[in-house]
Each structure stands twice: as C-alpha cells, then as structure tokens.
Design a protein around this motif. Structure first.
Motif, short mmCIF file in Angstrom:
data_model
loop_
_atom_site.label_atom_id
_atom_site.label_comp_id
_atom_site.label_asym_id
_atom_site.label_seq_id
_atom_site.Cartn_x
_atom_site.Cartn_y
_atom_site.Cartn_z
N GLY A 170 -18.71 -111.93 -2.65
CA GLY A 170 -18.49 -112.31 -4.04
C GLY A 170 -18.93 -111.19 -4.96
O GLY A 170 -18.90 -110.01 -4.59
N ALA A 171 -19.35 -111.54 -6.17
CA ALA A 171 -19.73 -110.53 -7.17
C ALA A 171 -20.95 -109.74 -6.71
O ALA A 171 -21.96 -110.32 -6.28
CB ALA A 171 -20.01 -111.20 -8.51
N HIS A 172 -20.84 -108.43 -6.78
CA HIS A 172 -21.91 -107.54 -6.31
C HIS A 172 -21.98 -106.34 -7.24
O HIS A 172 -20.97 -105.73 -7.58
CB HIS A 172 -21.60 -107.10 -4.88
N ARG A 173 -23.21 -105.98 -7.67
CA ARG A 173 -23.41 -104.81 -8.53
C ARG A 173 -23.61 -103.58 -7.65
O ARG A 173 -24.48 -103.57 -6.79
CB ARG A 173 -24.61 -105.03 -9.45
N GLU A 174 -22.79 -102.53 -7.90
CA GLU A 174 -22.81 -101.34 -7.07
C GLU A 174 -22.98 -100.08 -7.92
O GLU A 174 -22.55 -100.04 -9.07
CB GLU A 174 -21.48 -101.21 -6.31
N LEU A 175 -23.58 -99.06 -7.32
CA LEU A 175 -23.68 -97.75 -7.96
C LEU A 175 -22.50 -96.89 -7.52
O LEU A 175 -22.21 -96.79 -6.34
CB LEU A 175 -24.97 -97.03 -7.54
N TRP A 176 -21.85 -96.28 -8.49
CA TRP A 176 -20.77 -95.34 -8.21
C TRP A 176 -21.05 -94.06 -9.00
O TRP A 176 -21.46 -94.11 -10.16
CB TRP A 176 -19.42 -95.91 -8.64
N TYR A 177 -20.83 -92.91 -8.37
CA TYR A 177 -21.06 -91.60 -8.98
C TYR A 177 -19.72 -90.94 -9.24
O TYR A 177 -18.90 -90.81 -8.33
CB TYR A 177 -21.93 -90.75 -8.05
N HIS A 178 -19.48 -90.50 -10.49
CA HIS A 178 -18.21 -89.87 -10.86
C HIS A 178 -18.26 -88.39 -10.49
O HIS A 178 -18.38 -87.52 -11.35
CB HIS A 178 -17.94 -90.08 -12.35
N GLU A 179 -18.16 -88.13 -9.20
CA GLU A 179 -18.32 -86.78 -8.66
C GLU A 179 -17.25 -85.81 -9.16
O GLU A 179 -17.53 -84.67 -9.48
CB GLU A 179 -18.32 -86.82 -7.14
N GLN A 180 -16.01 -86.26 -9.21
CA GLN A 180 -14.91 -85.38 -9.60
C GLN A 180 -14.52 -85.63 -11.05
O GLN A 180 -13.34 -85.65 -11.40
CB GLN A 180 -13.73 -85.58 -8.66
N ASP B 49 -17.03 -86.49 -14.91
CA ASP B 49 -18.13 -86.11 -15.80
C ASP B 49 -19.50 -86.27 -15.16
O ASP B 49 -20.52 -86.11 -15.81
CB ASP B 49 -18.06 -86.92 -17.09
N ARG B 50 -19.55 -86.57 -13.86
CA ARG B 50 -20.78 -86.70 -13.08
C ARG B 50 -21.72 -87.79 -13.61
O ARG B 50 -22.92 -87.71 -13.51
CB ARG B 50 -21.50 -85.36 -12.97
N SER B 51 -21.13 -88.82 -14.15
CA SER B 51 -21.92 -89.95 -14.64
C SER B 51 -22.14 -90.95 -13.50
O SER B 51 -21.43 -90.95 -12.50
CB SER B 51 -21.20 -90.64 -15.80
N TRP B 52 -23.16 -91.78 -13.68
CA TRP B 52 -23.46 -92.87 -12.75
C TRP B 52 -23.03 -94.17 -13.41
O TRP B 52 -23.33 -94.41 -14.58
CB TRP B 52 -24.96 -92.92 -12.46
N LEU B 53 -22.31 -95.00 -12.66
CA LEU B 53 -21.82 -96.26 -13.17
C LEU B 53 -22.36 -97.42 -12.35
O LEU B 53 -22.61 -97.27 -11.15
CB LEU B 53 -20.29 -96.31 -13.12
N ILE B 54 -22.52 -98.55 -13.00
CA ILE B 54 -22.77 -99.80 -12.29
C ILE B 54 -21.47 -100.58 -12.37
O ILE B 54 -21.02 -100.95 -13.45
CB ILE B 54 -23.93 -100.59 -12.91
N VAL B 55 -20.87 -100.77 -11.21
CA VAL B 55 -19.60 -101.47 -11.10
C VAL B 55 -19.88 -102.84 -10.47
O VAL B 55 -20.45 -102.91 -9.39
CB VAL B 55 -18.60 -100.68 -10.23
N THR B 56 -19.51 -103.89 -11.18
CA THR B 56 -19.61 -105.23 -10.61
C THR B 56 -18.26 -105.55 -10.01
O THR B 56 -17.25 -105.58 -10.72
CB THR B 56 -20.00 -106.27 -11.68
N ARG B 57 -18.26 -105.74 -8.68
CA ARG B 57 -17.01 -105.89 -7.95
C ARG B 57 -17.11 -107.11 -7.05
O ARG B 57 -18.14 -107.38 -6.44
CB ARG B 57 -16.78 -104.63 -7.10
N ASP B 58 -16.01 -107.84 -6.95
CA ASP B 58 -15.94 -108.95 -6.01
C ASP B 58 -15.66 -108.36 -4.64
O ASP B 58 -14.62 -107.75 -4.42
CB ASP B 58 -14.83 -109.93 -6.42
N THR B 59 -16.60 -108.53 -3.71
CA THR B 59 -16.46 -107.91 -2.39
C THR B 59 -15.41 -108.59 -1.52
O THR B 59 -15.01 -108.04 -0.50
CB THR B 59 -17.81 -107.90 -1.64
N VAL B 60 -14.96 -109.77 -1.92
CA VAL B 60 -13.93 -110.48 -1.16
C VAL B 60 -12.54 -110.01 -1.59
O VAL B 60 -11.69 -109.68 -0.76
CB VAL B 60 -14.06 -112.01 -1.33
N THR B 61 -12.30 -109.94 -2.90
CA THR B 61 -10.97 -109.59 -3.42
C THR B 61 -10.88 -108.13 -3.86
O THR B 61 -9.79 -107.63 -4.13
CB THR B 61 -10.62 -110.46 -4.63
#
Length: 92
Positions: free
Chosen positions: A50-60, A62-74
């Motif tokens: 279900g809903a899960h908060r994840e860290l994503w790094y914009h490597e390619q 602006d090199r920012s760090w994002l918190i992406v809330t994503r449904d792990t099922v869909t």
C-alpha cells in the motif's frame, strides 16, 4: 513511471535513483544511542503493501532528494515533496 518533481515538473523515473524507506532520514545517532537502536535502524524494514514513503535522488537532474509516497501494489504515485527545503529557501 513519471515522478512529478515539485520544482521541475514531470520527469521519467529513469532520472532518479531509489534510495529506500523515507524513515531513514531520521537517524538515531547520538551519545545515548544503543546497539539495539542502531541494529534496528540499519537492518529492520517494514515490507509495506500500500502507501509507502520512499527516498528518491534526482541523480540525472538537479540532484535533489524527494520523498515520494507510492502505492507499492499499483505503483501509483500519491505525493511528491522535497525531502529538505532547498538551500535558497532555507531559514537560518
């Protein structure tokens, strides 16, 4: 998968690197941190369906760090936010 970057707009997920659970931002480091707390921080993770908060790094990008809330099922992205305020917006 498209990640709607808060500052740059929609971006392909290939520009980003998945870095794990967003709870990793809150580190238990300090002089009073026990070995058990460090073990739990380093090795124990919830396997959320279900809903899960994840860290994503914009490597390619602006090199920012994002918190992406994503449904792990869909794989639907529910929310995207900067993990920390940008340096030009931070308050002293």
């Amino acid at each position: 998968m498209i990640i709607n970057h808060p500052r740059l707009g929609p971006r392909d997920s290939a520009e980003f690197v998945y870095k794990g659970d967003a709870g990793l931002i809150e580190r238990p480091f300090g002089t009073d941190t026990s070995i058990e707390q460090m073990h739990d921080y380093a090795y124990l993770r919830d396997n959320t369906a279900g809903a899960h908060r994840e860290l994503w790094y914009h490597e390619q990008g602006d090199r920012s760090w994002l918190i992406v809330t994503r449904d792990t099922v869909t794989h639907e992205i529910l929310d995207v936010a900067l993990a920390r305020p940008p340096a030009d917006k931070a308050t002293s």
